[in-house]
Design a protein around this motif. Sequence first.
Motif, PDB file in Angstrom:
ATOM      1  N   TYR A   1       1.156  -1.126  -0.506  1.00 39.93           N
ATOM      2  CA  TYR A   1       0.254  -0.049   0.022  1.00 39.93           C
ATOM      3  C   TYR A   1       0.704   1.347   0.340  1.00 39.93           C
ATOM      4  O   TYR A   1       1.701   1.295   0.666  1.00 39.93           O
ATOM      5  N   PHE A   2       0.837   2.215  -0.908  1.00 41.62           N
ATOM      6  CA  PHE A   2       1.905   3.000  -1.081  1.00 41.62           C
ATOM      7  C   PHE A   2       0.327   4.150  -0.777  1.00 41.62           C
ATOM      8  O   PHE A   2      -0.651   4.717  -1.391  1.00 41.62           O
ATOM      9  N   ALA A   3       1.016   5.867  -0.022  1.00 36.71           N
ATOM     10  CA  ALA A   3      -0.172   6.594   0.105  1.00 36.71           C
ATOM     11  C   ALA A   3       0.954   7.351  -0.030  1.00 36.71           C
ATOM     12  O   ALA A   3       0.882   8.671   1.484  1.00 36.71           O
ATOM     13  N   PRO A   4       2.273   8.118  -0.335  1.00 36.00           N
ATOM     14  CA  PRO A   4       2.409   9.601  -0.337  1.00 36.00           C
ATOM     15  C   PRO A   4       2.119  10.968  -0.323  1.00 36.00           C
ATOM     16  O   PRO A   4       2.461  11.396   0.625  1.00 36.00           O
ATOM     17  N   ALA A   5       0.429  11.212  -0.663  1.00 36.93           N
ATOM     18  CA  ALA A   5      -0.209  11.825  -0.760  1.00 36.93           C
ATOM     19  C   ALA A   5      -0.510  12.172   0.467  1.00 36.93           C
ATOM     20  O   ALA A   5      -1.449  13.920   1.011  1.00 36.93           O
ATOM     21  N   PHE A   6      -0.144  11.284   1.569  1.00 34.88           N
ATOM     22  CA  PHE A   6      -1.123  11.193   2.949  1.00 34.88           C
ATOM     23  C   PHE A   6       0.428  11.325   3.517  1.00 34.88           C
ATOM     24  O   PHE A   6       0.116  10.640   5.327  1.00 34.88           O
ATOM     25  N   GLY A   7       1.371  11.233   3.347  1.00 38.04           N
ATOM     26  CA  GLY A   7       2.702  10.867   4.538  1.00 38.04           C
ATOM     27  C   GLY A   7       3.364   9.485   3.910  1.00 38.04           C
ATOM     28  O   GLY A   7       3.771   9.953   4.965  1.00 38.04           O
ATOM     29  N   ILE A   8       2.940   9.008   3.575  1.00 38.71           N
ATOM     30  CA  ILE A   8       3.138   7.289   3.990  1.00 38.71           C
ATOM     31  C   ILE A   8       3.571   6.624   2.296  1.00 38.71           C
ATOM     32  O   ILE A   8       3.171   6.992   2.036  1.00 38.71           O
ATOM     33  N   ASP A   9       5.176   7.801   2.141  1.00 40.50           N
ATOM     34  CA  ASP A   9       5.332   6.417   1.010  1.00 40.50           C
ATOM     35  C   ASP A   9       4.438   5.194   1.109  1.00 40.50           C
ATOM     36  O   ASP A   9       3.958   4.139   0.249  1.00 40.50           O
ATOM     37  N   GLU A  10       4.537   4.255   1.521  1.00 34.90           N
ATOM     38  CA  GLU A  10       4.775   2.788   1.807  1.00 34.90           C
ATOM     39  C   GLU A  10       3.809   2.123   2.988  1.00 34.90           C
ATOM     40  O   GLU A  10       5.015   2.525   3.706  1.00 34.90           O
ATOM     41  N   ASP A  11       3.220   2.340   3.745  1.00 37.56           N
ATOM     42  CA  ASP A  11       2.880   1.998   4.841  1.00 37.56           C
ATOM     43  C   ASP A  11       2.999   0.085   4.740  1.00 37.56           C
ATOM     44  O   ASP A  11       2.738  -0.387   3.688  1.00 37.56           O
ATOM     45  N   PRO A  12       3.796   0.213   6.023  1.00 35.84           N
ATOM     46  CA  PRO A  12       3.870  -1.476   6.083  1.00 35.84           C
ATOM     47  C   PRO A  12       3.124  -2.669   6.897  1.00 35.84           C
ATOM     48  O   PRO A  12       3.621  -4.419   6.615  1.00 35.84           O
ATOM     49  N   ALA A  13       2.007  -2.352   7.451  1.00 36.14           N
ATOM     50  CA  ALA A  13       0.894  -3.131   7.820  1.00 36.14           C
ATOM     51  C   ALA A  13      -0.341  -2.240   7.970  1.00 36.14           C
ATOM     52  O   ALA A  13      -0.345  -1.137   8.193  1.00 36.14           O
ATOM     53  N   THR A  14      -1.312  -2.626   7.086  1.00 40.49           N
ATOM     54  CA  THR A  14      -2.663  -1.594   6.485  1.00 40.49           C
ATOM     55  C   THR A  14      -3.607  -2.515   6.639  1.00 40.49           C
ATOM     56  O   THR A  14      -4.185  -2.847   6.361  1.00 40.49           O
ATOM     57  N   GLY A  15      -4.377  -2.777   8.349  1.00 45.51           N
ATOM     58  CA  GLY A  15      -5.560  -3.299   8.618  1.00 45.51           C
ATOM     59  C   GLY A  15      -6.985  -2.116   7.606  1.00 45.51           C
ATOM     60  O   GLY A  15      -7.611  -2.927   7.488  1.00 45.51           O
ATOM     61  N   SER A  16      -6.857  -1.275   6.934  1.00 44.46           N
ATOM     62  CA  SER A  16      -7.719  -0.835   7.002  1.00 44.46           C
ATOM     63  C   SER A  16      -8.297  -0.785   5.331  1.00 44.46           C
ATOM     64  O   SER A  16      -9.305  -1.685   5.154  1.00 44.46           O
TER      65      SER A  16
ATOM     66  N   TYR B   1      -5.463 -15.532   4.551  1.00 39.55           N
ATOM     67  CA  TYR B   1      -4.004 -14.834   5.014  1.00 39.55           C
ATOM     68  C   TYR B   1      -3.375 -14.150   4.016  1.00 39.55           C
ATOM     69  O   TYR B   1      -3.519 -14.742   2.880  1.00 39.55           O
ATOM     70  N   SER B   2      -3.196 -13.063   4.631  1.00 36.29           N
ATOM     71  CA  SER B   2      -2.486 -11.615   3.155  1.00 36.29           C
ATOM     72  C   SER B   2      -1.260 -11.259   4.217  1.00 36.29           C
ATOM     73  O   SER B   2      -1.083 -11.601   5.705  1.00 36.29           O
ATOM     74  N   ARG B   3      -0.706 -11.096   3.245  1.00 38.37           N
ATOM     75  CA  ARG B   3       0.933 -10.713   3.492  1.00 38.37           C
ATOM     76  C   ARG B   3       1.582  -9.703   3.115  1.00 38.37           C
ATOM     77  O   ARG B   3       1.164  -9.182   1.757  1.00 38.37           O
ATOM     78  N   GLN B   4       1.350  -8.742   3.975  1.00 40.16           N
ATOM     79  CA  GLN B   4       1.431  -7.100   3.309  1.00 40.16           C
ATOM     80  C   GLN B   4       3.745  -7.274   3.058  1.00 40.16           C
ATOM     81  O   GLN B   4       3.985  -7.500   4.074  1.00 40.16           O
ATOM     82  N   VAL B   5       4.302  -6.893   2.442  1.00 39.60           N
ATOM     83  CA  VAL B   5       5.232  -7.357   1.523  1.00 39.60           C
ATOM     84  C   VAL B   5       5.672  -6.155   1.599  1.00 39.60           C
ATOM     85  O   VAL B   5       6.671  -5.632   0.537  1.00 39.60           O
ATOM     86  N   SER B   6       5.717  -5.293   2.345  1.00 44.36           N
ATOM     87  CA  SER B   6       6.599  -3.877   2.416  1.00 44.36           C
ATOM     88  C   SER B   6       7.860  -4.369   3.088  1.00 44.36           C
ATOM     89  O   SER B   6       7.797  -5.357   3.325  1.00 44.36           O
TER      90      SER B   6
ATOM     91  N   LEU C   1      -0.980 -10.906   8.626  1.00 37.15           N
ATOM     92  CA  LEU C   1      -2.977 -10.411   8.360  1.00 37.15           C
ATOM     93  C   LEU C   1      -3.772 -11.698   8.182  1.00 37.15           C
ATOM     94  O   LEU C   1      -4.049 -11.862   7.517  1.00 37.15           O
ATOM     95  N   PHE C   2      -4.444 -12.346   9.318  1.00 37.94           N
ATOM     96  CA  PHE C   2      -4.824 -12.985   9.500  1.00 37.94           C
ATOM     97  C   PHE C   2      -6.430 -11.993   9.043  1.00 37.94           C
ATOM     98  O   PHE C   2      -7.362 -11.893   9.933  1.00 37.94           O
ATOM     99  N   CYS C   3      -7.170 -12.626   8.614  1.00 38.06           N
ATOM    100  CA  CYS C   3      -8.863 -12.195   8.209  1.00 38.06           C
ATOM    101  C   CYS C   3      -9.984 -12.562   7.480  1.00 38.06           C
ATOM    102  O   CYS C   3      -9.564 -13.440   6.870  1.00 38.06           O
ATOM    103  N   GLU C   4     -10.613 -12.291   8.513  1.00 35.30           N
ATOM    104  CA  GLU C   4     -12.434 -13.062   8.054  1.00 35.30           C
ATOM    105  C   GLU C   4     -13.668 -12.623   8.016  1.00 35.30           C
ATOM    106  O   GLU C   4     -13.425 -11.602   8.779  1.00 35.30           O
ATOM    107  N   LEU C   5     -14.108 -12.662   6.804  1.00 40.68           N
ATOM    108  CA  LEU C   5     -15.518 -11.971   5.858  1.00 40.68           C
ATOM    109  C   LEU C   5     -16.636 -12.428   7.438  1.00 40.68           C
ATOM    110  O   LEU C   5     -17.165 -13.498   7.297  1.00 40.68           O
ATOM    111  N   LYS C   6     -17.075 -11.765   7.909  1.00 37.61           N
ATOM    112  CA  LYS C   6     -18.285 -12.090   8.876  1.00 37.61           C
ATOM    113  C   LYS C   6     -19.112 -11.131   7.926  1.00 37.61           C
ATOM    114  O   LYS C   6     -19.320  -9.943   8.978  1.00 37.61           O
ATOM    115  N   GLY C   7     -20.529 -11.831   7.670  1.00 40.26           N
ATOM    116  CA  GLY C   7     -21.652 -10.502   7.296  1.00 40.26           C
ATOM    117  C   GLY C   7     -20.301  -9.223   6.388  1.00 40.26           C
ATOM    118  O   GLY C   7     -19.525  -9.716   5.417  1.00 40.26           O
ATOM    119  N   GLU C   8     -21.173  -8.246   6.216  1.00 45.85           N
ATOM    120  CA  GLU C   8     -20.516  -7.195   6.138  1.00 45.85           C
ATOM    121  C   GLU C   8     -20.064  -6.391   7.200  1.00 45.85           C
ATOM    122  O   GLU C   8     -18.794  -5.363   6.532  1.00 45.85           O
TER     123      GLU C   8
END
Length: 110
Positions: A40-55, A74-79, A85-92
């Motif tokens: 995830y790259f967000a230089p417009a928000f002051g973060i060239d590359e975020d190392p771990a982004t839950g949002s 199972y997602s790996r943020q490869v910064s 990150l272990f993510c589970e979809l629970k409805g919405e």
Amino acid sequence: VLDNEAEVRALAPDFTALRALNAGVIATAPGEQSDCVVRYFAPAFGIDEDPATGSIHCALTPYWAARLGKNAIYSRQVSKRCADLFCELKGERVEIAGSAVKYLDGWIEI
């Protein structure tokens, strides 16, 4: 969405150009040892590359759940720092778990 993990890892973004977009940019692909990888790259928000982004995983989890036909991802943020990150979809909603390093402690009174 790229074809494979190697393509995501090899990205060398032009942060000046990305800053002009005034938006964050997500790159993702199927993972080699995880369900997916992401950067995830967000230089417009002051973060060239975020190392771990839950949002961003709140948006990615429904995508990967549908693509892979399962709700637990199972997602790996490869910064440079990497994050699992272990993510589970629970409805919405998306439930996210993983390790974290506490960097701030505070108190807010309203």
